[in-house]
Design an enzyme around this catalytic site. Sequence first.
Site, PDB file in Angstrom:
ATOM      1  N   ASP A 138       0.823  -1.214   0.000  1.00  0.00           N
ATOM      2  CA  ASP A 138       0.000   0.000   0.000  1.00  0.00           C
ATOM      3  C   ASP A 138       0.861   1.270   0.000  1.00  0.00           C
ATOM      4  O   ASP A 138       0.744   2.128   0.865  1.00  0.00           O
ATOM      5  CB  ASP A 138      -0.922  -0.011   1.226  1.00  0.00           C
ATOM      6  CG  ASP A 138      -2.123   0.897   1.075  1.00  0.00           C
ATOM      7  OD1 ASP A 138      -2.632   1.036  -0.055  1.00  0.00           O
ATOM      8  OD2 ASP A 138      -2.562   1.481   2.088  1.00  0.00           O
ATOM      9  N   ASP A 177      -1.963  -9.684   8.909  1.00  0.00           N
ATOM     10  CA  ASP A 177      -1.256  -8.402   8.962  1.00  0.00           C
ATOM     11  C   ASP A 177       0.234  -8.639   8.754  1.00  0.00           C
ATOM     12  O   ASP A 177       0.808  -9.608   9.265  1.00  0.00           O
ATOM     13  CB  ASP A 177      -1.489  -7.711  10.307  1.00  0.00           C
ATOM     14  CG  ASP A 177      -2.825  -6.991  10.357  1.00  0.00           C
ATOM     15  OD1 ASP A 177      -3.595  -7.088   9.373  1.00  0.00           O
ATOM     16  OD2 ASP A 177      -3.112  -6.333  11.373  1.00  0.00           O
ATOM     17  N   ASP A 233       2.901  -7.373   9.899  1.00  0.00           N
ATOM     18  CA  ASP A 233       3.853  -7.376  11.009  1.00  0.00           C
ATOM     19  C   ASP A 233       3.558  -8.494  12.016  1.00  0.00           C
ATOM     20  O   ASP A 233       4.245  -8.604  13.024  1.00  0.00           O
ATOM     21  CB  ASP A 233       3.901  -6.013  11.725  1.00  0.00           C
ATOM     22  CG  ASP A 233       2.536  -5.375  11.874  1.00  0.00           C
ATOM     23  OD1 ASP A 233       1.533  -6.103  11.724  1.00  0.00           O
ATOM     24  OD2 ASP A 233       2.468  -4.170  12.136  1.00  0.00           O
ATOM     25  N   ARG A 287       2.973  -7.499  22.891  1.00  0.00           N
ATOM     26  CA  ARG A 287       1.664  -6.864  22.690  1.00  0.00           C
ATOM     27  C   ARG A 287       0.611  -7.701  23.391  1.00  0.00           C
ATOM     28  O   ARG A 287       0.687  -8.937  23.369  1.00  0.00           O
ATOM     29  CB  ARG A 287       1.368  -6.748  21.190  1.00  0.00           C
ATOM     30  CG  ARG A 287       0.208  -5.812  20.872  1.00  0.00           C
ATOM     31  CD  ARG A 287       0.089  -5.625  19.377  1.00  0.00           C
ATOM     32  NE  ARG A 287      -1.072  -4.802  19.052  1.00  0.00           N
ATOM     33  CZ  ARG A 287      -1.547  -4.623  17.827  1.00  0.00           C
ATOM     34  NH1 ARG A 287      -0.950  -5.201  16.803  1.00  0.00           N
ATOM     35  NH2 ARG A 287      -2.601  -3.869  17.620  1.00  0.00           N
ATOM     36  N   GLU A 340     -12.332  -0.543  11.196  1.00  0.00           N
ATOM     37  CA  GLU A 340     -12.976  -1.131  10.015  1.00  0.00           C
ATOM     38  C   GLU A 340     -13.042  -2.649  10.141  1.00  0.00           C
ATOM     39  O   GLU A 340     -13.979  -3.289   9.659  1.00  0.00           O
ATOM     40  CB  GLU A 340     -12.248  -0.703   8.733  1.00  0.00           C
ATOM     41  CG  GLU A 340     -10.984  -1.476   8.383  1.00  0.00           C
ATOM     42  CD  GLU A 340      -9.867  -1.359   9.410  1.00  0.00           C
ATOM     43  OE1 GLU A 340      -9.115  -2.345   9.584  1.00  0.00           O
ATOM     44  OE2 GLU A 340      -9.741  -0.294  10.037  1.00  0.00           O
ATOM     45  N   ASP A 341     -12.041  -3.243  10.815  1.00  0.00           N
ATOM     46  CA  ASP A 341     -12.050  -4.692  10.999  1.00  0.00           C
ATOM     47  C   ASP A 341     -13.125  -5.128  11.991  1.00  0.00           C
ATOM     48  O   ASP A 341     -13.753  -6.173  11.830  1.00  0.00           O
ATOM     49  CB  ASP A 341     -10.674  -5.191  11.436  1.00  0.00           C
ATOM     50  CG  ASP A 341     -10.111  -4.436  12.626  1.00  0.00           C
ATOM     51  OD1 ASP A 341     -10.683  -3.393  13.007  1.00  0.00           O
ATOM     52  OD2 ASP A 341      -9.087  -4.879  13.180  1.00  0.00           O
TER      53      ASP A 341
END
Length: 397
Positions: A45, A97, A99, A131, A182-183
């Site tokens: 992107d 994703d 990462d 995380r 949005e997810d």
Amino acid sequence: MSLAQPDVTVVVGAYEAMPYLVACLDSVEAQTLGHDRIEVIAVDDGSTDGTGEYLEEFAARTPLDVMVIRQDNSGGPGGPRNVGLGKATGRYVFFLDADDRLGPEALERMVAMADRNGTDVVLGRVEGVNRKPPTSMWGRTLERTDVFSSNIKFTLSAQKLFRRAFLERHGMRFDESLWTGEDALFTMEAYLRADGVSVIADHTCYYLVGREDGKHVTKTGSHTLRFDSARALMNLIADMVPAGARRDALMVRPFLVTLLPQFGPKFLKDSEAVRREKLALAKPLMDAHWTGEVAHRLRVHERLRLQFVASERPDLLLEVLEFMRTTKTPEPVLEKGGRRVYFAYPHFRDRATGLPDSLYLAEPREAREVSGYREVGVDQLLRRAVRKARRVLIPAA
């Protein structure tokens, strides 16, 4: 492109993803599902850090079927996912994703789960790497469940296995107007429309990786984006679920996860102008969707803060936040022989404010943390019901 339909299309939306992209793609290549059963569509992107070049290098050397699409930056993760979904040919789609990374055997186990149960969505256990991952939904593996019978509403990220025919049948795509959340919108709609959801709780299928540079979309951007996300999710739930307890159970998620953090410790540091703006943005959401049923499902400090937002009492909100900042434990007040517990946060039974005791009443899961609490058991409830029925049905002598 192989002639046989792949089992899974892995859609990788990538923006400034180096060096995390290396481990991400390695985890796809290491899957046990079989290279001929996996299709990868990677969408760069508009990266400037070598992400696009690495994707092309990977596609040139891997035995996997890989399509690389490079485009100008779209402004958010929804765009690349939609591009990948539009090109997908697999029976299932998994949004990975760039990462993060897949766990060993993840795709094989998820496809087998979906095929065995005919479910439209499969959740695989998530672990965090630097995380914090979601945790409440991994209590046990569920062959078939739904959003009302489990805790899956607390994991609305896109990293799930979706049956592609199901997504196409309902014309489902990510809302590209949202910078964050949005997810959540996409996944909640999928939960509500799905013919069953499966949960794999006994095997780690996904590693959620915390970037050292802190560049997670969910941690960046202004507070207005969070209100946009909360509004969109609340409206979706209201549109798809009739008013009542089931709708309120789902509304807990946007109130607790998206809205409440705007009225947490940071609110103490916000300028007066930002505080007013947050309260103004929250007002229509509170007016439309804040109910007693939602409130009673929350912990006392959560309920208090949101109630003060709903009643436009920032003065009381600030007092509770100041109390919480001291890390003091509110004094528990036990009544009814220990069967009822209140937490004495500021203004508990303060006649000047006139706040009802019910705002401070702990629900069982919170009350269990208090020494001396006596939970009412099923047998006690039944005995009470029988006594009440006798009083109604048996006339006095």
